[in-house]
Design an enzyme around this catalytic site. Structure first.
Site, mmCIF file in Angstrom:
data_model
loop_
_atom_site.group_PDB
_atom_site.id
_atom_site.type_symbol
_atom_site.label_atom_id
_atom_site.label_comp_id
_atom_site.label_asym_id
_atom_site.label_seq_id
_atom_site.Cartn_x
_atom_site.Cartn_y
_atom_site.Cartn_z
ATOM 1 N N TYR A 29 12.599 10.530 18.231
ATOM 2 C CA TYR A 29 13.380 10.383 17.001
ATOM 3 C C TYR A 29 13.286 11.662 16.153
ATOM 4 O O TYR A 29 14.304 12.240 15.756
ATOM 5 C CB TYR A 29 12.884 9.172 16.183
ATOM 6 C CG TYR A 29 13.412 9.164 14.778
ATOM 7 C CD1 TYR A 29 14.763 8.920 14.529
ATOM 8 C CD2 TYR A 29 12.577 9.431 13.686
ATOM 9 C CE1 TYR A 29 15.260 8.936 13.233
ATOM 10 C CE2 TYR A 29 13.069 9.443 12.401
ATOM 11 C CZ TYR A 29 14.409 9.195 12.175
ATOM 12 O OH TYR A 29 14.908 9.224 10.897
ATOM 13 N N PHE A 71 -0.920 -2.427 10.034
ATOM 14 C CA PHE A 71 -1.155 -1.739 11.306
ATOM 15 C C PHE A 71 -2.320 -0.748 11.179
ATOM 16 O O PHE A 71 -2.113 0.434 10.954
ATOM 17 C CB PHE A 71 0.108 -1.006 11.746
ATOM 18 C CG PHE A 71 1.282 -1.907 12.056
ATOM 19 C CD1 PHE A 71 1.089 -3.176 12.588
ATOM 20 C CD2 PHE A 71 2.585 -1.482 11.826
ATOM 21 C CE1 PHE A 71 2.169 -4.015 12.886
ATOM 22 C CE2 PHE A 71 3.668 -2.306 12.122
ATOM 23 C CZ PHE A 71 3.458 -3.571 12.655
HETATM 24 N N1 UFG Z 1 3.382 -0.824 8.404
HETATM 25 C C1 UFG Z 1 2.514 -1.891 8.480
HETATM 26 N N2 UFG Z 1 3.021 -3.106 8.826
HETATM 27 C C2 UFG Z 1 4.340 -3.307 9.100
HETATM 28 C C3 UFG Z 1 5.230 -2.198 9.003
HETATM 29 C C4 UFG Z 1 4.703 -0.971 8.655
HETATM 30 O O1 UFG Z 1 1.312 -1.766 8.259
HETATM 31 O O2 UFG Z 1 4.713 -4.444 9.416
HETATM 32 C C5 UFG Z 1 2.852 0.479 8.007
HETATM 33 C C6 UFG Z 1 3.130 1.578 9.016
HETATM 34 O O3 UFG Z 1 2.117 1.589 9.999
HETATM 35 C C7 UFG Z 1 3.139 2.804 8.128
HETATM 36 C C8 UFG Z 1 3.668 2.294 6.795
HETATM 37 O O4 UFG Z 1 3.510 0.883 6.839
HETATM 38 O O5 UFG Z 1 1.836 3.260 7.939
HETATM 39 C C9 UFG Z 1 5.131 2.598 6.590
HETATM 40 O O6 UFG Z 1 5.838 2.192 7.745
HETATM 41 P P1 UFG Z 1 7.426 2.180 7.841
HETATM 42 O O7 UFG Z 1 7.769 1.720 9.215
HETATM 43 O O8 UFG Z 1 7.987 1.436 6.679
HETATM 44 O O9 UFG Z 1 7.806 3.689 7.646
HETATM 45 P P2 UFG Z 1 7.326 4.971 8.465
HETATM 46 O O10 UFG Z 1 6.429 5.740 7.562
HETATM 47 O O11 UFG Z 1 6.808 4.661 9.803
HETATM 48 O O12 UFG Z 1 8.721 5.621 8.757
HETATM 49 C C10 UFG Z 1 9.430 6.380 7.864
HETATM 50 C C11 UFG Z 1 10.918 6.231 8.179
HETATM 51 C C12 UFG Z 1 11.188 6.718 9.570
HETATM 52 C C13 UFG Z 1 10.672 8.121 9.713
HETATM 53 C C14 UFG Z 1 9.218 8.196 9.304
HETATM 54 C C15 UFG Z 1 8.747 9.622 9.274
HETATM 55 O O13 UFG Z 1 11.287 4.896 8.053
HETATM 56 O O14 UFG Z 1 12.582 6.689 9.800
HETATM 57 O O15 UFG Z 1 9.046 7.691 8.004
HETATM 58 O O16 UFG Z 1 7.451 9.691 9.734
HETATM 59 F F1 UFG Z 1 10.736 8.519 10.992
#
Ligand code: UFG
Length: 324
Positions: free
Chosen positions: A140, A207
C-alpha cells in the site's frame, strides 16, 4: 473553479466535494462505487465510472474544462495490500497513471493527490517531517510512493503540477452530521471503537500492548476530515498562485495511544464498552506523528478540529444518527 474529484463518493472524497461546492466551486465526482456510496455525494454531480477507463475519462474531459483534479480513489487497507498486491498496483498505480495521462492529453495540469504516512515506513525519528526517508514497508505504502515519484517525473517532463498530501490518521465526520466514515469492512480505530460503543460490535480489540510507548499501545496522530479537506483547498490555491508542485505532511503533531482514544471515546459517549487486548497487528509502527510545520507555513493551514474529543464527537454523531 471547475474541479474533478476522483473517488468523490468515498469517505474523504465526499467531504471534499461538499466543502468545494459550499466554497462555490463547480464539482464533478467520479467514482466507480467499489468502496464509495452514491448517497454520499450530496453536493455536486456524480459520474459513475472508473478512473482507469480511458473512454470515460475522454468523455469527461471533453465535456468539461477542469481547472484541477483531486484524487481520492485508492484502496487503503495495508493488510489486504500484502495479501493481494496486484489489486493495489493495478488501481493505485496503473489506473492513476491512466488518469494522469488523460489530464495531460486534455491539458489539465493541476493535481492534488491523497498520499499517506505509510510512504515513510518505520519512523527513524518523530515527529515525521517531509525530509524523512521514504521506505514503505508494505505494498500500500509503495503504491502511494510510486505515484509521488511518477508525479515528479510528470512535472519535469510534461509540466503537470501536483501537491501530494500525506495524511496521518484521518478521522471524524462532517460536523453538520450529513457525511461520515463508512468503510466495508471497517478497519480504522475510531469508527470501530464507536461501533463497540453503539452496540454494533461486541468489543474493541487493542492490537498489542507491548509497544515502547507510555501505556504500551500504538500512538497515532488523528486529524479531522474537514481540516484535511481544508488543506486540499489551500494547496490548490497555492499551487495555482505559485505554479509549483509541493508535498506536505498533514497531522496535528500530537500523538494519542490506542488506550487514550478508547478512554476519550468512553468519556465522549458516556458508554463503558468492552475492551479486549489481542496480539499486535503486523506492520504497525509504534509511533506515527506528523510534523506539519511546512503546511502551516506555506499553506497557512490551521486545523480547527484539532482536539481528539471534537474528532470523536463528530464521528459519534454520525455513528448514532446514520446507523441508528
Ligand atoms: N487498532 C486497534 N484495534 C483495532 C483497529 C486499530 O488497536 O481494531 C490500532 C492499530 O493497531 C493502530 C491504531 O489503532 O495502532 C490505528 O489504526 P488504524 O487502522 O485506524 O490506522 P493506521 O494507523 O493503521 O492507518 C492509517 C491509515 C492508513 C495508512 C496508515 C499509515 O488509515 O491508510 O495510517 O501508516 F496507511
Amino acid at each position: 473553479m471547475k474541479i474533478l474529484v476522483v473517488g468523490g463518493a468515498g469517505y474523504i472524497g465526499s467531504h471534499m466535494v461538499k466543502q468545494l461546492v459550499l466554497s462555490n466551486h463547480d464539482v464533478i465526482a467520479l467514482d466507480n462505487l467499489s468502496c464509495g456510496y452514491e448517497d454520499a455525494v450530496k453536493y455536486g454531480e456524480l459520474v459513475i465510472g472508473d478512473l482507469g477507463n480511458k473512454e470515460t475519462l475522454d468523455q469527461l474531459f471533453n465535456a468539461h474544462q477542469f481547472d484541477a483534479v483531486m484524487h481520492f480513489a485508492a484502496f487503503i487497507e495495508v493488510g489486504e495490500s500484502v495479501l493481494n498486491p496486484a489489486k493495489y498496483y493495478q488501481n493505485n498505480v496503473a489506473n492513476t497513471q491512466v488518469l494522469l495521462d488523460a489530464m495531460i492529453k486534455h491539458d489539465v495540469r493541476n493535481f492534488i493527490f491523497s498520499s499517506t504516512a505509510a510512504i515513510f515506513g518505520e519512523p527513524e525519528y518523530t515527529p515525521i517531517d517531509e525530509k524523512h526517508s521514504k521506505q514503505p514497508i508494505n505494498p500500500y505504502g509503495r503504491t502511494k510512493l510510486m505515484v509521488e515519484q511518477i508525479l515528479e517525473d510528470y512535472d519535469n517532463a510534461y509540466g503537470l503540477k501536483s501537491t501530494c498530501l500525506r495524511y496521518f490518521n484521518a478521522a471524524g465526520a462532517d460536523p453538520d452530521g450529513e457525511l461520515g466514515e463508512r468503510h466495508n469492512p471497517e478497519s480504522h480505530l475510531v469508527p470501530l471503537i464507536l461501533q463497540a460503543a453503539s452496540g454494533r460490535r461486541e468489543d474493541i480489540k487493542i492490537f498489542g500492548q507491548d509497544y515502547p510507548t507510555n501505556d504500551g499501545t500504538c500512538v497515532r496522530d488523528y486529524v479531522h476530515i474537514n481540516d484535511l479537506c481544508e488543506a486540499h483547498s489551500l494547496a490548490l490555491t497555492r499551487m495555482q498562485a505559485t505554479g509549483q508542485s509541493a508535498r506536505y505532511n498533514l497531522g496535528n503533531g500530537r500523538g494519542f495511544s490506542v488506550k487514550q482514544v478508547i478512554d476519550t471515546s468512553k468519556q465522549v459517549t458516556g458508554i463503558d464498552f468492552k475492551v479486549v487486548t489481542t496480539e499486535r497487528r503486523a506492520g504497525d509502527p509504534a509511533v506515527l506523528v506528523a510534523d506539519s510545520a511546512l503546511a502551516k507555513k506555506e499553506l497557512g493551514w490551521q486545523p480547527k478540529f484539532d482536539q481528539l474529543e471534537t474528532i470523536i464527537e463528530t464521528a459519534w454523531q454520525w455513528e448514532t444518527t446514520f446507523f441508528k
